[in-house]
Motif scaffolding. Sequence first.
Motif, short mmCIF file in Angstrom:
data_model
loop_
_atom_site.label_atom_id
_atom_site.label_comp_id
_atom_site.label_asym_id
_atom_site.label_seq_id
_atom_site.Cartn_x
_atom_site.Cartn_y
_atom_site.Cartn_z
N GLY A 48 -3.75 -3.30 -0.02
CA GLY A 48 -4.52 -1.69 0.11
C GLY A 48 -5.14 -1.62 1.29
N TYR A 49 -4.83 -0.41 1.91
CA TYR A 49 -5.33 -0.22 3.31
C TYR A 49 -6.08 1.21 3.03
CZ TYR A 49 -1.68 -3.55 4.36
OH TYR A 49 -0.86 -4.71 4.45
N ALA A 95 -8.40 3.85 -6.82
CA ALA A 95 -8.03 3.37 -8.08
C ALA A 95 -6.78 2.68 -7.72
CB ALA A 95 -7.68 4.16 -9.12
N ALA A 96 -6.13 3.02 -6.38
CA ALA A 96 -4.78 2.67 -6.29
C ALA A 96 -4.55 0.95 -6.22
CB ALA A 96 -4.23 3.01 -4.57
N ALA A 97 -5.45 0.10 -5.68
CA ALA A 97 -5.10 -1.12 -5.55
C ALA A 97 -5.72 -1.92 -6.73
CB ALA A 97 -5.91 -1.88 -4.60
N SER A 98 -6.44 -1.35 -7.61
CA SER A 98 -7.00 -1.83 -9.02
C SER A 98 -5.59 -1.68 -9.92
CB SER A 98 -8.05 -0.80 -9.58
OG SER A 98 -9.24 -1.28 -8.82
N VAL A 99 -5.06 -0.42 -9.85
CA VAL A 99 -3.60 -0.14 -10.72
C VAL A 99 -2.90 -1.05 -10.46
CG1 VAL A 99 -2.19 1.45 -11.70
CG2 VAL A 99 -4.73 2.10 -11.23
N ALA A 100 -2.59 -1.31 -8.85
CA ALA A 100 -1.58 -2.17 -8.51
C ALA A 100 -1.71 -3.60 -9.12
CB ALA A 100 -1.27 -2.03 -7.05
N ALA A 101 -3.11 -4.01 -9.01
CA ALA A 101 -3.13 -5.48 -9.45
C ALA A 101 -2.70 -5.47 -11.05
CB ALA A 101 -4.71 -5.79 -9.44
N VAL A 102 -3.13 -4.54 -11.82
CA VAL A 102 -2.85 -4.27 -13.25
C VAL A 102 -1.23 -4.46 -13.32
CG1 VAL A 102 -2.68 -3.23 -15.41
CG2 VAL A 102 -4.99 -3.07 -14.24
N ALA A 103 -0.75 -3.64 -12.26
CA ALA A 103 0.87 -3.54 -12.59
C ALA A 103 1.48 -4.91 -12.02
CB ALA A 103 1.47 -2.73 -11.63
N ALA A 104 0.88 -5.55 -11.32
CA ALA A 104 1.16 -7.00 -10.65
C ALA A 104 0.97 -7.83 -12.13
CB ALA A 104 0.20 -7.41 -9.52
N ALA A 105 -0.03 -8.00 -12.56
CA ALA A 105 -0.21 -8.77 -13.85
C ALA A 105 0.80 -8.52 -14.85
CB ALA A 105 -1.48 -8.55 -14.52
N HIS A 160 0.90 -1.18 0.06
CA HIS A 160 -0.12 0.15 -0.01
C HIS A 160 1.05 1.31 0.00
CE1 HIS A 160 -3.62 2.50 0.47
NE2 HIS A 160 -3.03 3.08 1.55
N GLY A 161 1.91 1.19 0.64
CA GLY A 161 3.08 2.17 0.95
C GLY A 161 2.45 3.74 0.38
N ASN A 202 1.92 4.53 8.44
CA ASN A 202 1.50 3.42 7.53
C ASN A 202 2.64 2.72 7.07
OD1 ASN A 202 -0.61 5.64 7.86
ND2 ASN A 202 -1.67 4.29 6.32
N ASP A 203 3.49 3.41 6.60
CA ASP A 203 4.74 2.59 5.88
C ASP A 203 5.42 1.78 6.80
OD1 ASP A 203 4.02 4.08 3.62
OD2 ASP A 203 5.98 5.20 3.31
#
Lengths: 385, 391
Positions: free
Chosen positions: B374-375, B322-332, B284-285, B291-292
């Motif tokens: 994601g937090y 959008a953060a975790a959605s974009v992160a999931a795209v980036a992970a893929a 999440h960073g 948080n970090d």
Amino acid sequence: MNRDGTGVVGRPPGAGAQAGQLDSLSATVPPLAGPGRNGTGARVPGSVDRVPGPVPSVGRVPGRMPPAGQVVVTGIGVCAPPVDRPAVDVAWFDVRSQLGRRGYKYLPAACQYLLVAGRHALDDAGDCLDGAAEEQRGVVVGTNNGVAALHDEQDRTVIAEHAGELSPVTAPFGAVNVLTSRLSMEHGFKGISLTLTSPLVAGLESVQVGARAFAAGRSALLLAGAMEQAVPAPEAAAPEEGAVVFVLEPPEQAAARGATGYGRCAVRTLLLPPHGLGAGPARRRSAAVLREAALALGADQVPVYALLDDSPVSELVAGAVPAAVGPVRDAGPPAAGSLTPMLRLADRLRTADGDSLLVTAAGTGNVAMVRIWRTAGSTRRSAGC
Amino acid sequence: MTGVAITGLGVVTCHGSGTRALWDAMMAAPVTDPGPVPDPYANMDVPVVQGVPDAHLPAESQALARTSRLALTAVDEALADAGLPPGGAATARSRIGLALGTCMGDAGLHEQWRADGGKPVARFTSALGVASEIADRLGPVSVATTISNACAAGGFALGAAADLVRSGEADVVLAVGADAYSRVMLACFNRMGAVDPVRCRPFDLHRRGTSFGEAAGALVVESAEHARARGATVHAVLEGSGWTCDAYHLTAPEPEGTQIIRAMRAALDATGTDGDRIGCVLPHGTGTQLNDVVESRALNEVLGADVPLYSLKALIGHTGGAAASVAAVAAALILRHRTVPPNVPIAQQDPECRVWLPQGLTTPLGSDRIMVNGYAFGGNNVSLVLAGAGG
């Protein structure tokens, strides 16, 4: 940085595809040979699967998760103004007498209502917490305008003055989920905490999401509800004020502790293309989806109650939902948010002839249907404020 | 293969529209400062954001409110990528579901009314009607949900989408996360002293808060059987998601990270494997002080300190729902290339954050699974585990 966070790591041998090596690395799944799959799709337990779905489906993913089914409502808490008081008249609610003298005054009003309704619901449900560890207790709340008035006030301050003039105690509530989380905090519920915001149907959606959370093993007990505060433009939308919270339990769990509750519910939500409902394929497909959903919930077996507005979406819903047990009964117009449908659901659960299908729709394309199986002989009356 | 297949990807960020633009930016790892918001009424100390230039958005969507516009840009790409064009036969044959995650929705609509000095002309509409715009593109949606769990909304939406597939409630589900600039939200973060005037610098010793960006991410998910039946390409598999709540504080994470650890472990449990099989984490960073630190400690507890992190927010800012959605795209994309791109450089890593942030060079993906965290305010936590298409 290296793994200790103290320096730079060099590139390991052989590391790294370059940006040009892209799409060929994805895997392609070959088509299945042989006939297509069974097309029944999800079905609400206890209902009769009368009409096949309008489109083929491969059905439930084998062995992964049962379909979201029915939930038992074992407690109801309502915090809403008397029906003869306009929602914008806030004199009906006194935070100190309802919640206490410390720690609640500066919460947004919708959050205050939610906390009161949550207390009432838990009190009403009796010993429901005994069977669920705190990690299995969750909260799902629907809202459309829970912070709309706050945002309006905050924004006008920023426009006219400066962000530095915002109240520090309300700044965290810029995000509406913080209101829901406050209910999680209030009772130490550490399972799921979700805030849903689909126009009009978010409250009913909380019951559906709750059922799915049970099916997925994410929760064993839920507070599900709706909260709203009057919108800042009451002349442009019928305002709502208040909150409703249900205690939801899986049927088997409620039965294990001997709780019959008010009854059982199953919810479907749909979303129609609000600007694509002319006389084309989208309209026909929308009507088919509506009819299939309504029949799967038993629309031809029980009275149908409807909260519909004057939109083309509602017009389509009114024509597509079969009502075999008498004409569709008017449950009043929806208002600006997600509260009214939940208040009507609470009414149906507390009414002797409560077995019914409640349908609501809005011009945004949002549609929700909830089937109610009321517990026979229940005479329970929930608490209100 | 177990889990739910991801067969379509779409994304738009400050670095452009499309997965190619995102991957190119990830590999280039530029230090990108946020720019001033195009809003004369943004009366606040740090009125900056990593916005999406209009040039990256389709001209024909110009009439839409901004978050809807971002969402549809990503949705169109994801549907095309999945071979499910709106109005196409494959789309019409499937029961389509929609799981949308957004914190503020089209709050810009209401903010524009107020900036114009008034109120809605006719009917008051919720700012959270982004899903309606998507339905206009998709046609009737058999099951829909909009989750507004602030900065974790997109992660919950993807987990919910997988649940809809797993339960058989839908054949294909579009999981979307989207958020645009909101004056109210940026002002609230300014008031809380939580906006870094430099840029988003997660895990940097000198970080001073977060810095927002605009983005949308979209993923098409379906069962492996359904993907196979229609001959779809599987980019990755969502193997598990864990959802918890701190029930501790309105804005601060619980210092021990008990519930974020539980979310990570729940996601891992669903995969049937242990933490040794995680090849990379997209944390999440956010760049906020506590948080970090808490997330770093939690990662150490669950996965150790040897897993490379890819800190996406340093590249695109904190994109809210959008953060975790974009992160999931980036992970893929990382799974596709089996490469962890270099992180955007930070000046000095916080010694309290004992995580591995490879910088300057790419790192091979050692194991075919990636965790995305994601937090959100309110202590809403979600962890996701994605695996390569090989399962």
